[in-house]
Design an enzyme around this catalytic site. Structure first.
Site, mmCIF file in Angstrom:
data_model
loop_
_atom_site.group_PDB
_atom_site.id
_atom_site.type_symbol
_atom_site.label_atom_id
_atom_site.label_comp_id
_atom_site.label_asym_id
_atom_site.label_seq_id
_atom_site.Cartn_x
_atom_site.Cartn_y
_atom_site.Cartn_z
ATOM 1 C CG ASP A 28 -2.096 -1.111 1.065
ATOM 2 O OD1 ASP A 28 -1.930 -2.062 0.327
ATOM 3 O OD2 ASP A 28 -2.864 -1.156 1.913
ATOM 4 C CG ASP A 70 -6.798 0.263 1.250
ATOM 5 O OD1 ASP A 70 -6.946 -0.874 1.738
ATOM 6 O OD2 ASP A 70 -6.721 1.438 1.866
ATOM 7 C CG HIS A 72 -11.033 1.150 0.186
ATOM 8 N ND1 HIS A 72 -10.786 -0.076 0.423
ATOM 9 C CD2 HIS A 72 -10.354 1.986 0.981
ATOM 10 C CE1 HIS A 72 -10.038 -0.233 1.392
ATOM 11 N NE2 HIS A 72 -9.689 1.138 2.014
ATOM 12 C CG HIS A 89 -8.254 5.553 2.695
ATOM 13 N ND1 HIS A 89 -9.194 5.465 3.789
ATOM 14 C CD2 HIS A 89 -7.776 4.227 2.601
ATOM 15 C CE1 HIS A 89 -9.343 4.340 4.142
ATOM 16 N NE2 HIS A 89 -8.388 3.449 3.505
ATOM 17 C CE LYS A 114 -4.266 -3.696 1.957
ATOM 18 N NZ LYS A 114 -4.987 -2.766 2.299
ATOM 19 C CB CYS A 153 -1.933 -2.147 5.336
ATOM 20 S SG CYS A 153 -3.869 -1.904 5.305
HETATM 21 C C1 VGL Z 1 -4.517 1.029 5.735
HETATM 22 C C2 VGL Z 1 -6.105 2.160 7.014
HETATM 23 C C3 VGL Z 1 -7.116 2.069 6.222
HETATM 24 C C4 VGL Z 1 -3.457 0.594 5.308
HETATM 25 C C5 VGL Z 1 -5.588 0.943 4.845
HETATM 26 O O1 VGL Z 1 -2.814 0.585 4.257
HETATM 27 O O2 VGL Z 1 -2.445 0.331 6.410
HETATM 28 N N1 VGL Z 1 -4.759 1.748 6.824
HETATM 29 N N2 VGL Z 1 -6.681 1.353 5.051
HETATM 30 ZN ZN ZN Z 2 -8.321 1.268 3.209
#
Ligand code: VGL
Ligand code: ZN
Length: 210
Positions: A28, A70, A72, A89, A114, A153
């Site tokens: 990420d 990430d 979404h 995000h 993901k 993550c």
């Molecule tokens: C993450 C918070 C929400 C991460 C992803 O990649 O650490 N943290 N979504």
């Molecule tokens: Zn996230």
């Protein structure tokens, strides 16, 4: 220190030779997790040059490089408007979801997305992505892991990797923590070591091949 931990006192100075079966997993490293991003991780941009050196090393020895992202939908359950803990995000296809500027994503990198559906979150890069199967099909047994964020993550990915039977080496200088609660990053590192991960600095990596 628990018996099963492979972290050794003094391990900092030891060299770690890359070998067949190794892979790099970059978690990420996306614009929204950089300091100016929607869910900025303090000092998060510092991981980019470190990871670029690792990507170069793994690539030059023909070892696989995987990047998770990430990814979404706009109404994801982890967003505050939906009752979740985070600001919006990494909305799929948005600028914020792009990999960090300057991250040297190889043309042949494997990319796994993901938490792609509204109703389910996934901190771990292994969660409903097929990453375990992918790595096994590539003959990987040991994973070097870094990225953002240490206390979410990356931690979840390290735990799942160990749970799936991989040996795990965590690249300490290639990750940063959100630290919603002070000390979360340090606790996450201890959790990783307790789970059986080896924690190293990327400068310990040497060589390659078998
Ligand atoms: C993450 C918070 C929400 C991460 C992803 O990649 O650490 N943290 N979504
Ligand atoms: Zn996230």
């Amino acid at each position: 220190m628990p018996q099963h931990s492979r972290s050794r006192p003094g391990g900092r100075d030891q060299h770690l030779a890359l070998r067949a079966g190794d892979a790099l997993v970059v978690v990420d490293v996306q614009r929204d997790f950089l300091p100016d991003g929607a869910l900025g991780v303090p000092d998060g941009d510092a991981v980019v040059p470190v990871l670029n050196r690792c990507i170069e090393r793994f690539g030059s020895f023909d070892r696989p490089v995987v990047l998770s992202r990430d990814w979404h939908p706009a109404d994801h359950c982890s967003f505050r408007d939906q009752g979740g803990p985070w600001p919006p995000h990494c909305i799929a296809g948005s600028d914020g979801a792009e990999f960090a500027p300057g991250l040297a994503v190889p043309a042949r990198a494997h990319i796994v997305s993901k938490a792609t559906t509204a109703q389910s979150d996934a901190y771990s890069a292994f969660q409903r992505t097929g990453l375990g199967e992918l790595l096994r099909s590539l003959g990987c047994g040991r994973l070097f892991i870094g990225g953002l964020a240490t206390d979410y993550c990356v931690l979840a990915t390290v735990r799942d990797a160990i749970g799936e039977g991989f040996d795990v080496v965590v690249l300490r200088d290639a990750m940063r923590a959100v630290n919603v609660h002070p000390g979360d990053g340090e606790r996450a590192e201890r959790d990783m070591a307790d789970a059986g991960a080896e924690l190293v600095t990327s400068s310990q990596l040497v060589g390659g091949g078998t």
